[in-house]
Write an enzyme that holds these catalytic residues in place. Structure first.
Site, short mmCIF file in Angstrom:
data_model
loop_
_atom_site.label_atom_id
_atom_site.label_comp_id
_atom_site.label_asym_id
_atom_site.label_seq_id
_atom_site.Cartn_x
_atom_site.Cartn_y
_atom_site.Cartn_z
N GLU A 215 -3.66 7.04 -4.38
CA GLU A 215 -3.86 6.60 -5.76
C GLU A 215 -5.32 6.76 -6.18
O GLU A 215 -6.20 6.74 -5.31
CB GLU A 215 -3.38 5.14 -5.94
CG GLU A 215 -4.15 4.12 -5.14
CD GLU A 215 -3.54 2.72 -5.27
OE1 GLU A 215 -2.33 2.55 -5.05
OE2 GLU A 215 -4.31 1.80 -5.60
N ARG B 30 0.86 -1.19 0.00
CA ARG B 30 0.00 0.00 0.00
C ARG B 30 0.90 1.23 0.00
O ARG B 30 1.89 1.31 0.74
CB ARG B 30 -0.91 0.03 1.24
CG ARG B 30 -2.08 -0.93 1.21
CD ARG B 30 -3.11 -0.58 0.12
NE ARG B 30 -4.25 -1.48 0.14
CZ ARG B 30 -4.34 -2.60 -0.58
NH1 ARG B 30 -3.35 -2.95 -1.40
NH2 ARG B 30 -5.43 -3.36 -0.51
N HIS C 206 -1.15 -0.37 -9.90
CA HIS C 206 -1.76 -1.29 -8.94
C HIS C 206 -2.32 -2.55 -9.62
O HIS C 206 -3.53 -2.83 -9.57
CB HIS C 206 -2.87 -0.58 -8.13
CG HIS C 206 -3.14 -1.25 -6.81
ND1 HIS C 206 -3.62 -0.58 -5.71
CD2 HIS C 206 -2.99 -2.55 -6.41
CE1 HIS C 206 -3.77 -1.44 -4.70
NE2 HIS C 206 -3.40 -2.64 -5.11
C1 DGY Z 1 -5.20 -6.42 -2.56
O1 DGY Z 1 -5.87 -7.43 -2.76
O2 DGY Z 1 -5.12 -5.89 -1.45
C2 DGY Z 1 -4.45 -5.85 -3.72
O3 DGY Z 1 -3.92 -4.62 -3.47
C3 DGY Z 1 -5.29 -5.89 -4.98
O4 DGY Z 1 -5.34 -7.20 -5.38
#
Ligand code: DGY
Length: 317
Positions: A262, A233, A280
């Site tokens: 984002e 993240r 992402h």
């Molecule tokens: C998640 O699942 O947390 C990812 O960032 C997206 O697949």
């Protein structure tokens, strides 16, 4: 006739609906991530990670029984508040581990071998083979440090072995299986971990404890030859500090799939040729996104019937 159960599902997930069984008593309302939630007696919600889901959602959906997040990360959900109000919450672990680890390695290799600069030169530049053209960093004998040795962190670590890298990890818990399988060594402090790293890869949950964890001081612990990778993240890294470190040559490069705030990406990151930016897409394979939907849908169907979820998230306090 069974009473109809109404559920709200992110409209962006429509392409995957054929992957699951739809019981006759379930009625879907498709709502895209940018639209407000409807008001009504819906009992289930299957949102994308871009939707913030907190207690206020119960003002619109007072009968809500379950929130089945379409992501493994759940920093978009106030789990404590929802579970306190009797709403079950789930995420999508396991099914995306390998895809995300593959994408992490895509970034490691792209940054260390300067793939995007090379591609740009091949496609648009004047070039000839030269012994010193676009020299990168070899990985053999270097150290990969995994920050957060959960499922994805360990899968990233496993992939380091064929590259001849040593693996260290920083995690609050010891992971004996990771140590046995990969020879990974646990380091006690973040300072030690980053000081050791040639490649530091972030696989932590975003939480109040990890928000802004990698700031100017921590980036300073990485050597000028090191590379930072983030597929977890964006909020875990102070991106202004990252820009400073890269611009001043205190860090070799960075590979990012996630950003603070984002989909906006800071201009300084876009301008730097030592950074590889992806939108992402860590879990973005056809198979994985379908499996994520199956799992989230199964949790949704169980939650609306008051059954135990397959992958529940428990509140931390
Ligand atoms: C998640 O699942 O947390 C990812 O960032 C997206 O697949």
């Amino acid at each position: 006739m069974a009473e109809t159960k109404r559920v709200v599902v992110a409209a962006e997930l429509r392409p995957f609906i054929d992957a699951v069984e739809r019981p006759d008593d379930v009625q879907i309302e498709w709502v895209s991530a940018s639209e407000p939630l409807p008001e009504g007696g819906h009992v289930g919600l299957l949102p994308l990670l871009s939707r913030e889901v907190d207690e206020s959602v119960l003002e619109r959906l007072p009968d809500l029984k379950v929130v089945a997040n379409y992501a493994v990360g759940y920093d978009n959900i106030d789990v404590e508040a929802l579970t306190a109000r009797g709403v079950a919450v789930s995420n999508t672990p396991d099914v995306l581990t390998e895809a995300t680890a593959d994408l992490t390695w895509t970034l490691i290799l792209a940054v260390t071998r300067r793939v995007h600069e090379a591609e740009e030169l091949a496609r648009h530049g004047d070039w000839a083979w030269e012994p010193t053209l676009l020299l990168g960093m070899g990985l053999g004998g270097r150290t990969l440090v995994v920050l957060g040795a959960g499922r994805i962190g360990q899968a990233v670590g496993r992939r380091a072995l064929p590259f001849g890298m040593d693996v260290c990890y920083w995690d609050r818990a010891r992971k004996p299986e990771f140590e046995a399988e990969v020879g990974a060594r646990r380091v006690e402090s973040l300072a030690e971990a980053l000081t050791l790293a040639d490649v530091a890869s972030i696989h932590l949950q975003l939480s109040p404890e990890t928000a802004g964890l990698i700031g100017a001081e921590q980036l300073g612990w990485l050597g000028p030859d090191a590379v930072l990778i983030n597929t977890a993240r964006g909020g875990i890294v102070d991106e202004d500090a990252l820009c400073d470190a890269l611009e001043s040559g205190r860090l070799r490069g960075a590979g990012l799939d996630v950003y603070d705030g984002e989909p906006r990406i800071r201009g300084c990151l876009k301008r730097l040729s030592s950074v590889v930016l992806l939108p992402h897409i860590g879990s973005a394979t056809e198979e994985t996104r379908r499996e994520m939907f199956r799992l989230a849908w199964t949790n949704l169907m169980k939650g609306i019937r008051g059954q135990p979820l397959v992958t529940p998230i428990e509140p931390t306090s």
